[in-house]
Design a protein around this motif. Sequence first.
Motif, mmCIF file in Angstrom:
data_model
loop_
_atom_site.group_PDB
_atom_site.id
_atom_site.type_symbol
_atom_site.label_atom_id
_atom_site.label_comp_id
_atom_site.label_asym_id
_atom_site.label_seq_id
_atom_site.Cartn_x
_atom_site.Cartn_y
_atom_site.Cartn_z
ATOM 1 N N SER A 143 -12.891 4.184 8.784
ATOM 2 C CA SER A 143 -13.281 4.245 7.376
ATOM 3 C C SER A 143 -13.921 2.941 6.920
ATOM 4 O O SER A 143 -13.549 1.856 7.361
ATOM 5 N N ALA A 196 -14.489 1.407 3.252
ATOM 6 C CA ALA A 196 -13.891 1.815 1.986
ATOM 7 C C ALA A 196 -14.071 0.812 0.863
ATOM 8 O O ALA A 196 -14.377 -0.369 1.088
ATOM 9 N N GLY A 213 -12.926 -2.707 1.969
ATOM 10 C CA GLY A 213 -11.805 -2.403 2.857
ATOM 11 C C GLY A 213 -12.189 -1.297 3.812
ATOM 12 O O GLY A 213 -13.369 -1.014 4.015
ATOM 13 N N GLY A 214 -11.182 -0.657 4.360
ATOM 14 C CA GLY A 214 -11.425 0.412 5.329
ATOM 15 C C GLY A 214 -11.064 -0.045 6.722
ATOM 16 O O GLY A 214 -11.248 -1.217 7.070
ATOM 17 N N TYR A 252 -12.038 -3.876 8.537
ATOM 18 C CA TYR A 252 -11.082 -4.884 9.021
ATOM 19 C C TYR A 252 -11.170 -5.039 10.537
ATOM 20 O O TYR A 252 -11.188 -6.144 11.059
ATOM 21 N N PHE A 288 -15.999 6.138 0.378
ATOM 22 C CA PHE A 288 -14.558 6.427 0.519
ATOM 23 C C PHE A 288 -13.768 5.453 -0.373
ATOM 24 O O PHE A 288 -14.043 4.252 -0.382
ATOM 25 N N TRP A 342 -9.797 4.299 -1.580
ATOM 26 C CA TRP A 342 -8.347 4.393 -1.387
ATOM 27 C C TRP A 342 -7.660 3.533 -2.440
ATOM 28 O O TRP A 342 -8.081 2.402 -2.704
ATOM 29 N N TYR A 355 1.945 -1.648 -2.998
ATOM 30 C CA TYR A 355 3.061 -2.135 -2.170
ATOM 31 C C TYR A 355 4.108 -2.682 -3.125
ATOM 32 O O TYR A 355 4.032 -3.861 -3.511
ATOM 33 N N THR A 393 -6.474 9.112 -2.525
ATOM 34 C CA THR A 393 -7.424 9.036 -1.404
ATOM 35 C C THR A 393 -8.617 9.910 -1.774
ATOM 36 O O THR A 393 -8.450 11.105 -2.001
ATOM 37 N N ILE A 429 -8.993 7.246 10.879
ATOM 38 C CA ILE A 429 -9.797 8.205 10.111
ATOM 39 C C ILE A 429 -9.355 9.584 10.611
ATOM 40 O O ILE A 429 -8.594 9.663 11.578
ATOM 41 N N MET A 444 -2.712 7.146 10.968
ATOM 42 C CA MET A 444 -1.813 6.843 9.848
ATOM 43 C C MET A 444 -0.937 8.052 9.544
ATOM 44 O O MET A 444 -1.212 9.166 10.031
ATOM 45 N N THR A 472 -2.634 -4.968 3.260
ATOM 46 C CA THR A 472 -3.663 -3.994 3.620
ATOM 47 C C THR A 472 -4.552 -4.515 4.756
ATOM 48 O O THR A 472 -5.043 -5.640 4.688
ATOM 49 N N ALA A 530 -3.715 -5.140 7.813
ATOM 50 C CA ALA A 530 -3.075 -5.925 8.874
ATOM 51 C C ALA A 530 -3.127 -5.159 10.202
ATOM 52 O O ALA A 530 -3.450 -5.725 11.253
ATOM 53 N N ASP A 567 -5.204 -2.743 11.143
ATOM 54 C CA ASP A 567 -6.586 -2.622 11.631
ATOM 55 C C ASP A 567 -7.052 -3.943 12.228
ATOM 56 O O ASP A 567 -7.755 -3.979 13.240
HETATM 57 P P1 AMP Z 1 -3.810 -0.664 7.293
HETATM 58 O O1 AMP Z 1 -4.232 -1.543 8.422
HETATM 59 O O2 AMP Z 1 -2.981 0.471 7.763
HETATM 60 O O3 AMP Z 1 -3.212 -1.446 6.163
HETATM 61 O O4 AMP Z 1 -5.152 0.030 6.726
HETATM 62 C C1 AMP Z 1 -5.640 -0.166 5.431
HETATM 63 C C2 AMP Z 1 -6.994 0.492 5.234
HETATM 64 O O5 AMP Z 1 -6.903 1.889 5.531
HETATM 65 C C3 AMP Z 1 -7.486 0.407 3.793
HETATM 66 O O6 AMP Z 1 -8.548 -0.513 3.700
HETATM 67 C C4 AMP Z 1 -7.913 1.836 3.438
HETATM 68 O O7 AMP Z 1 -9.217 1.919 2.924
HETATM 69 C C5 AMP Z 1 -7.829 2.586 4.736
HETATM 70 N N1 AMP Z 1 -7.328 3.955 4.556
HETATM 71 C C6 AMP Z 1 -6.372 4.385 3.698
HETATM 72 N N2 AMP Z 1 -6.210 5.715 3.790
HETATM 73 C C7 AMP Z 1 -7.090 6.153 4.731
HETATM 74 C C8 AMP Z 1 -7.420 7.438 5.287
HETATM 75 N N3 AMP Z 1 -6.814 8.544 4.890
HETATM 76 N N4 AMP Z 1 -8.368 7.480 6.250
HETATM 77 C C9 AMP Z 1 -8.978 6.358 6.645
HETATM 78 N N5 AMP Z 1 -8.745 5.133 6.164
HETATM 79 C C10 AMP Z 1 -7.799 5.017 5.218
#
Ligand code: AMP
Length: 299
Positions: A9, A11, A27-28, A32, A79, A81, A85, A96, A123, A146, A230, A232, A234
């Motif tokens: 993603s 985002a 983000g996304g 990352y 996209f 999100w 937290y 979402t 994704i 996820m 957020t 971390a 990825d």
């Molecule tokens: P994380 O490393 O798990 O904290 O990932 C955070 C990122 O996941 C954020 O920048 C969101 O944009 C992205 N995200 C959240 N929900 C989704 C989803 N359903 N599909 C893809 N990316 C997502």
Amino acid sequence: MNKVLVVGSVALDSIKTPAGSVDHALGGSAVYSSISASYFAPVNVVGVVGDDFSKAHVALLKKHGVDTVGLEVAKGKTFHWKGEYPEFGDAKTLETHLNVFADFDPKLPKGYETTPFVFLANIHPGLQSRVLDKMKKPKLVVCDTMNLWINITPDELKTLLKRVDIFVLNETESKMLTGIGNIIAAAKAIRAMGPEIVIIKKGAHGATLFSDGFSFSVPAYLLESIKDPTGAGDTFAGAFVGTLAAAKKIDKAALKKAMAHGTIMASFTVQDFSVGRLAHLKKSDIARRFKEYVALTQL
Ligand code: AMP
């Protein structure tokens, strides 16, 4: 040097943590992980953004040497999100909006299909599979997911896992996927689904890699305070894959170094919102933290 293809993603995130909040920040999972991997190996990114996506964000990826030819611009919104937290634990998803991802049909630009290292960042697993279908004999396929996809698309995820070499997920997700609370037993059950190696992340408590007859744990890098968790995961995975792509061969030593790089890169991400810290690192910042981390973890 070996290149890494990242799909995931891209985002605009609205996030609230005990340390503050941001609205529609970059983000996304692909953002990352691409930026994180780019410190170790060159990256091709595949994804889609809407016509509201700032050119400055694309320029930031390019500044990191990320090839953005595979980043499609579609009519509509990027996209989005929205997450919270309440106590820096697992994220609570508030909204979402798939937007342009809902109709995304990934097309690989010429030459991308032979990229040797593939990272299927979080994704829809159907989309991850479609990108993998287009790849020609990649050397290594690493995958993340996820809780949402484990919940709503478990069959598609399990079909994909049969084609994955290394699967990265967090402790809560490993329990959701297997129904098993003990991470050793959960990792064994996940390895039986296909991936040769499973990495289970435990947030501030580090991560453990499980392979055939070989396990390896790393603690998190110690930080007195964080701003936003957020990305971390990825970031961890991006640095992990990038380090393997840069290694002469994928052996135990390379896997250990990749786990350490994943950990320290994630520690930079959580020190600011969005890619505020991750995108502005010098090689010397990474080298210094790596040295400190080695000292911290050596018996
Ligand atoms: P994380 O490393 O798990 O904290 O990932 C955070 C990122 O996941 C954020 O920048 C969101 O944009 C992205 N995200 C959240 N929900 C989704 C989803 N359903 N599909 C893809 N990316 C997502």
